[in-house]
Motif scaffolding. Structure first.
Motif, short mmCIF file in Angstrom:
data_model
loop_
_atom_site.label_atom_id
_atom_site.label_comp_id
_atom_site.label_asym_id
_atom_site.label_seq_id
_atom_site.Cartn_x
_atom_site.Cartn_y
_atom_site.Cartn_z
N PRO A 243 0.95 -1.21 0.05
CA PRO A 243 -0.10 -0.02 0.17
C PRO A 243 1.05 1.19 0.14
N THR A 246 2.28 1.77 -3.52
CA THR A 246 1.17 2.11 -4.47
C THR A 246 0.82 3.70 -4.15
N GLU A 247 0.74 3.95 -2.89
CA GLU A 247 0.38 5.41 -2.85
C GLU A 247 1.46 6.41 -3.37
#
Length: 408
Positions: A243, A246-247
């Protein structure tokens, strides 16, 4: 012979003849004012080709005369509906316009003189040549003397007069076709733009094409870079499954896309207005950190070395240098993948030097070393500024090196 007969079937041949004989209206007016001028069989009649010339020169000084003559020439001398600029068709003609300078007035005066002299000759032959043909053919069949223009009657009753009559008819038709073609060429030369005006228009068109080519390169570099970064970041984020990563990737895609949209809007605004766009909105080498961030976010290990003050680089050189660095880094991300990249920017006293290097991992070397439009654009940008660029394998690595004179 077949080509000559084909010319006689064209409508423009007869509209050009009409344009020629219309010039006889001026001669008719002067013949009415001074009846002696109307007798072409006397020495006084020869003055009919000279007396109107000063009046035509004065009329040419009126700006609207050039526009009127140009419209007549467009209507009668040039065929309608035929494509221009291809083999076997009419050359491109001109746009009628008022006289804008004394040079235009002088060329209009020359046009009026040429039109009048050729027109009077055509009108004279159009009246007397058919009459002579009929008389010669009639004289071949009878014994009556044959009257000829500007000459004494000759005895009739000889068969050769019929052949001579046909020859006169052919010569008259050939003269009408040739005079019409010469009149059309004179119209292009005297009523169309001058050589200086044509050169200025050509230079303006060349500048516009160069500007459009530059804008095309801008779009290729900016949008291509943004799409490459977005694709690489999206693929890396999906493969990482993190995550946090991905951010970070989405943030990089958002920033790169925003800058690409700004470049796209600026280029489209310039294309709509067909005028040079403001240079203030274009990125320069002072914004090179943006490129480094995008490349690093795509997995490349970029090390940068800057020597000298980037703020001192002239605007055109700085902006083109930014695009060269952008294209080089985009090629690395697109073709070589996450490899170490070294970027060196050196601001010397007389030139700006850019040096981008990366290793060639296996088959990627052949892919990145292709002669695509991006590498060609790098060389073109450098050449336009009076510099040069080298792209290719150097000491076992792929190198893009550009040298741009600061005096460009």
């Amino acid at each position: 012979m077949i080509a000559f007969l084909r010319l006689l079937t064209r409508a423009v041949t007869y509209t050009r003849w009409l344009h020629l004989v219309m010039a006889a209206v001026v001669a008719t007016v002067f013949a009415f004012v001074s009846p002696g001028l109307g007798n072409v069989n006397s020495p006084a009649g020869a003055w009919l080709v000279v007396v109107p010339l000063p009046f035509l020169a004065v009329a040419a000084m009126v700006p609207g005369v050039r526009l009127s003559e140009g419209m007549q020439a467009q209507l009668l001398l040039f065929p309608a509906g035929r494509p221009a600029g291809r083999k076997g068709t009419e050359p491109p003609h001109f746009t009628p316009a008022r006289s804008a300078s004394w040079a235009d007035r002088r060329r209009t005066a020359m046009w009026l003189v040429v039109r009048y002299e050729v027109g009077v000759a055509t009108a004279f032959l159009s009246v007397h040549a058919p009459t002579l043909v009929v008389r010669l053919i009639g004289g071949a069949a009878g014994s009556r003397p044959v009257r000829v223009p500007l000459g004494n009657p000759v005895p009739g009753g000889h068969w050769s007069y019929a052949v001579l009559g046909l020859l006169v008819a052919v010569l008259f038709l050939a003269f009408a076709v040739l005079a019409g073609e010469l009149q059309a060429r004179a119209a292009r030369a005297l009523l169309g733009p001058s050589a200086a005006e044509r050169l200025a228009a050509l230079e303006e068109r060349t500048e516009r094409l160069l500007e459009h080519n530059r804008l095309a390169r801008e779009l290729h570099d900016s949008v291509g870079h943004a799409l490459t970064v977005a694709v690489v970041q999206a693929g890396a984020a999906r493969a990482a499954g993190s995550p946090a990563f991905t951010e970070q990737a989405l943030a990089a895609i958002e920033e790169t896309g925003r800058h690409a949209l700004e470049d796209l809007e600026r280029v489209l605004a310039v294309l709509r207005e067909d005028a040079p766009g403001p240079a203030a909105g274009r990125p320069a080498l002072t914004d090179v950190e943006r490129l480094l961030t995008a490349a690093r976010g795509s997995g490349a290990e970029v090390t940068a070395e800057v020597t000298g003050a980037l703020e001192a680089v002239p605007g055109p050189v700085s902006r083109e240098g930014y695009r060269i660095a952008q294209e080089a880094l985009t090629n690395v991300v697109r073709h070589a993948g996450p490899v170490p990249v070294s970027l060196r920017i050196a601001v010397r006293a007389d030139a700006l030097e850019l040096d981008i290097r990366n290793p060639l991992p296996g088959a990627a070397g052949s892919a990145v070393s292709g002669g695509g439009s991006g590498l060609r654009g790098i060389r073109e940008r450098a050449a336009l500024l009076g510099g040069h660029a080298e792209t290719g394998v150097h000491e076992g690595v792929w190198r893009v090196r550009a040298v741009l004179p600061l005096g460009a």
